[in-house]
Design a protein around this motif. Structure first.
Motif, PDB file in Angstrom:
ATOM      1  N   THR A   1      27.918  40.042  52.011  1.00 12.83           N
ATOM      2  CA  THR A   1      28.911  41.136  51.923  1.00 12.83           C
ATOM      3  C   THR A   1      29.719  41.056  50.648  1.00 12.83           C
ATOM      4  N   GLY A   2      29.669  39.910  49.941  1.00 11.03           N
ATOM      5  CA  GLY A   2      30.417  39.774  48.693  1.00 11.03           C
ATOM      6  C   GLY A   2      31.770  39.124  48.876  1.00 11.03           C
ATOM      7  N   ALA A   3      32.201  38.846  50.120  1.00 15.13           N
ATOM      8  CA  ALA A   3      33.524  38.266  50.352  1.00 15.13           C
ATOM      9  C   ALA A   3      33.598  36.845  49.796  1.00 15.13           C
ATOM     10  N   LEU A   4      32.568  36.021  50.075  1.00 11.71           N
ATOM     11  CA  LEU A   4      32.565  34.642  49.575  1.00 11.71           C
ATOM     12  C   LEU A   4      32.497  34.624  48.051  1.00 11.71           C
ATOM     13  N   ARG A   5      31.647  35.495  47.489  1.00 13.59           N
ATOM     14  CA  ARG A   5      31.526  35.559  46.025  1.00 13.59           C
ATOM     15  C   ARG A   5      32.860  35.928  45.386  1.00 13.59           C
ATOM     16  N   GLN A   6      33.580  36.864  45.974  1.00 13.63           N
ATOM     17  CA  GLN A   6      34.879  37.282  45.424  1.00 13.63           C
ATOM     18  C   GLN A   6      35.901  36.160  45.530  1.00 13.63           C
ATOM     19  N   GLY A   7      35.889  35.441  46.681  1.00  9.38           N
ATOM     20  CA  GLY A   7      36.828  34.329  46.852  1.00  9.38           C
ATOM     21  C   GLY A   7      36.587  33.230  45.836  1.00  9.38           C
ATOM     22  N   ILE A   8      35.319  32.918  45.569  1.00 10.11           N
ATOM     23  CA  ILE A   8      34.999  31.884  44.588  1.00 10.11           C
ATOM     24  C   ILE A   8      35.412  32.334  43.185  1.00 10.11           C
ATOM     25  N   THR A   9      35.195  33.628  42.880  1.00  9.49           N
ATOM     26  CA  THR A   9      35.600  34.167  41.566  1.00  9.49           C
ATOM     27  C   THR A   9      37.108  34.009  41.351  1.00  9.49           C
ATOM     28  N   GLN A  10      37.900  34.369  42.352  1.00 11.56           N
ATOM     29  CA  GLN A  10      39.359  34.233  42.228  1.00 11.56           C
ATOM     30  C   GLN A  10      39.774  32.764  42.109  1.00 11.56           C
ATOM     31  N   TYR A  11      39.073  31.891  42.841  1.00 11.31           N
ATOM     32  CA  TYR A  11      39.409  30.454  42.757  1.00 11.31           C
ATOM     33  C   TYR A  11      39.120  29.915  41.361  1.00 11.31           C
ATOM     34  N   LEU A  12      37.974  30.309  40.793  1.00  5.35           N
ATOM     35  CA  LEU A  12      37.605  29.811  39.458  1.00  5.35           C
ATOM     36  C   LEU A  12      38.545  30.328  38.390  1.00  5.35           C
TER      37      LEU A  12
END
Length: 788
Positions: free
Chosen positions: A750-761
């Motif tokens: 769904t892209g939720a995990l990818r978005q969370g990792i992007t914000q963390y990085l």
């Protein structure tokens, strides 16, 4: 519209596709004369008619129209006083019958209250002529045969003919049976010169007497009319002449009856032809999965999932083609055989089809402009007859275009500036595009000159584009990429084909620095495009969820409003009951006081009696102070009070969070994981903090030689909080191990995990940069992280 563009874009071939669905001669004439127009009002009517026809096809299976011939010559003959034959009258009768059926058909649609924009306008022009229609149907069948019901005289004559033929046959049958059979070549009755005869052998010609009408090719058989039936044949002949005379009279009478209605009949045939053409457009739309576009009067062309109509629809690649919205010029760069020319032709032919009122091969909600002229310079225009080279021929065409193009023109250039010295060709191409920009014309051009790759960045209202190329498969995908100029894939292709790495590195060094920078810029643009597509899909997902939530909230609000009104009504009823009861008690107390006054005399009432009566009246008031002393209510109210730092349960999301600050009268900012959101306090419930077990801290020192940390972290299948915790620990371990970069595999989902990792990085102090992995390493399903 110039005829050259119709030929260049193969407009006639599209019309040929439509011709398969036209069944009337009038409809074929309309299709043959069809041309693109630039009158907006008329074009809107044409497109509305197409939309109406598609609606009829969907609801009723189409407008019922049979095959009809062109009756215009028939009406012309009637106008000059000539008589029609039976077949011509049958063809006119079919037009009148079709008119009758269409009037009934549209009446049924109207009774069903089915709305159309233009269909009823045409149906109202049909003029039903019931009397002449009935007369023709009674007199002539579909093949043009004049029926017995045409007149009583004709019926009588045909009865006589039938009897005469039966008498003749019976007489001849008697002659050819028995002993007479040996004189005949064959025992049958036939006809010669419209008279009944029998086949007699040559040597027996005098046996039957009568008249010889014919003989066989060998001369051995004579076809003789025996003397016994000569008179009967004469009588039959007279009856046949009488029949023909009566038929001629009937044809003349019917033709005369048609004369006063020739204009109405001709107009009916024309209207039926238009209905036939509308049917054809609807059937074409159904077969090709085409849609009716809307007219954009600001000359913006927005074609969604556009396809070329002359390419196999199982193989054609759909592309979004946009021009005129934010930019008037699109420059498509890149190598050959990538689909650039087809993209040009798709834009041109769909625009021509739309300006002809036809459905176009694009998705719903597509928009087209209305151009007074569409010009194209496409293909190899080398002319041997005129002794012109390819470049000269192209330039001759371009000169003609420049002479006539203006702000209402759409211009398609294929390989602009090709066929001459590359530097001169590129300079000419830029100058021509600048001239078109000055005239505010709409331009889509293809080129393989590298000088034009940065053109869109230096000119306003201009954008670069390219056709996507898959380096893994070494083949084009035929997808149009707006905003990304084409780049050379020679090095990547050579490397995959096995060319020595040292040779490729030497070629890279030889390559001009500007070209290398340009290719790096294009690669960066491609990465940004992919990231933008990913963000768009994620935003689209969130928007869909928000729309669903909004819909649920509207329904909940409606339910709450109804319940509130019901509760208020109940409260009013209860209040009225309490008031009525209080009034009854008050009236009773007042009555008791008056009774005391009557018994004891005016002014002799004791003071304690008045005090007692007042107390009874005061007792009717319902106190509210006891609510404040209700411990259960007070406890609930205290529980509802919120303060900064409280851990709460967000009921609408089912997630725990921490209160950061109050942002409104009834809203708090809540930290849920890495997300900060404003939540209504009625959705918040204070909960006890979760006690985390004490962690044992182990101090370890690792070197890159002793590290056993992998260079890739796979998070697929992990939950959100668990995955982020693993990322935090993994990055610390990777940094201690001295890795320059690592790969985090998070999948697409769904892209939720990818978005969370992007914000963390983005917030990690040790991360220098990060980007999605190449297509052959996971694409946007993995992220490559580089450390400082």
């Amino acid at each position: 519209m110039n005829k050259r563009i119709l030929q260049t874009l193969e407009y006639q071939q599209v019309k040929d596709q439509l011709a398969d669905f036209v069944v009337t001669a009038q409809g074929k004439d309309i299709l043959a004369n069809l041309r693109p127009i630039d009158k907006i009002d008329k074009l809107k009517n044409w497109l509305a008619e197409t939309q109406d026809a598609i609606k009829v096809l969907r609801l009723r299976g189409g407008i019922p129209i049979p095959q009809l011939v062109n009756i215009a010559p028939h009406m012309k003959r009637i106008e000059i006083g000539a008589d029609l034959n039976g077949l011509e009258l049958a063809q006119v009768a079919k037009v009148l019958t079709t008119t009758q059926e269409l009037v009934r058909f549209f009446s049924d649609l109207n009774d069903a209250e089915i709305e159309f924009e233009r269909l009823y306008h045409w149906s109202e022009q049909l003029q039903h002529l019931p009397e002449i229609t009935k007369e023709l149907k009674q007199a002539v069948d579909e093949d043009g045969y004049i029926l017995d019901d045409a007149s009583e005289v004709l019926r009588s004559i045909r009865g006589q003919i039938k009897k005469s033929e039966q008498t003749i046959r019976e007489t001849l049958d008697g002659l050819i049976r028995g002993n007479n059979a040996r004189y005949l070549s064959d025992t049958l009755v036939t006809m010669r010169n419209d008279r009944y005869v029998i086949p007699v052998k040559q040597e027996y010609r005098n046996i039957f007497g009568g008249v010889v009408h014919d003989q066989s090719a060998s001369g051995q058989t004579l076809f003789i009319e025996p003397r016994q039936v000569v008179e009967l044949n004469n009588r039959l002949r007279q009856q046949q002449i009488a029949e023909r005379t009566e038929i001629e009279r009937i044809l003349a009478e019917l033709s005369a009856h048609l004369a006063p209605f020739r204009r109405e009949i001709s107009h009916n045939a024309t209207v039926i032809g238009f209905f036939d053409f509308m049917n054809a457009k609807a059937s074409y739309a159904k077969l090709m999965k085409a849609n009716v576009p809307t007219i954009n009067e600001q000359q913006q062309v927005i074609l969604k999932a556009a396809r070329h109509p002359l390419i196999d629809q199982e193989k054609v690649v759909a592309n979004d083609i946009i021009i005129g919205q934010e930019y008037r010029a699109v420059v498509i760069t890149g190598p050959n055989t990538g689909g650039k020319t087809i993209t040009l032709k798709t834009l041109g032919i769909l625009q021509l089809m739309a300006q002809s009122g036809l459905p176009i091969l694009a998705a719903e909600e597509s928009q087209v402009g209305v151009f007074k002229e569409i010009f194209a310079d496409i293909g190899d225009e080398q002319s041997i007859e005129q002794n012109l080279s390819t470049f000269s021929s192209h330039m001759t065409n371009i000169v003609d275009i420049l002479r006539r193009a203006d702000h209402q023109s759409l211009i398609l250039f294929d390989e602009l500036g090709a066929g001459t010295d590359p530097q001169e060709g590129a300079a000419l191409a830029i100058a021509i595009l600048d001239e078109m920009h000055r005239r505010k014309a709409y331009v889509m051009a293809t080129t393989h000159y590298p000088e034009l790759k940065a053109y869109g960045y230096n000119r306003t209202s201009t954008i670069n584009a390219s056709m996507e190329f898959d380096v893994d498969t070494l083949s084009p995908t035929y997808r149009l990429l707006i905003g990304v100029p084409g780049r050379s894939n020679a090095f990547e292709i050579s490397k995959r084909l096995g060319l020595d790495t040292s040779i490729i590195e030497q070629a890279v060094q030889i390559l001009d620095g500007e070209s290398q920078d340009l290719n790096e810029m294009i690669a960066d643009l491609e990465n940004r495009r992919k990231m933008t597509e990913t963000e768009y899909l994620e935003l689209r997902h969130h928007v869909d969820e928000a729309e669903k939530l909004h819909h649920d909230l509207k329904e909940a609000y409606s339910y709450f409003f109804e319940e509130r009104e019901q509760e208020l009504a109940n409260a009013r009823n209860q209040a009225n009951e309490l008031v009525e009861k209080a009034q009854e008690e008050a009236e009773k107390i007042i009555a008791d006081i008056r009774k005391l006054q009557l018994l004891q005399g005016q002014g002799n009432i004791k003071e304690h009696q008045l005090i007692e009566a007042k107390s009874k009246l005061a007792d009717l008031h319902q106190p509210e102070e006891h609510l404040k002393k209700n411990k259960v209510l007070q406890k609930a109210k205290q529980k509802k009070q919120l303060k900064v730092g409280d851990e709460v349960l967000v009921q609408s999301y089912g997630q725990r969070g921490t209160l950061l600050q109050k942002v409104g009268n009834h809203q708090w900012q809540v930290q849920m994981g890495i997300l900060k959101m404003n939540i209504d306090e009625n959705q918040l419930q204070v909960v006890a903090p979760v006690e985390e077990p004490a962690k044992r801290v182990v101090h370890t020192v690792r070197t890159s030689q002793a590290s056993h940390v992998a260079t890739q972290l796979d998070l697929r299948g992990k939950r959100y909080e668990e995955a982020l915790n693993e990322v935090d620990q993994y990055l610390d371990a990777a940094i201690l191990a001295g890795y320059p970069q690592v790969t985090i595999v998070h999948g697409k989902g769904t892209g939720a995990l990818r978005q969370g990792i992007t914000q963390y990085l983005q917030n990690h102090r040790s991360v220098q940069s990060f980007a999605f992995a190449p297509a052959n390493q996971g694409g946007n399903g993995a992220t490559i992280v580089k450390f400082k």
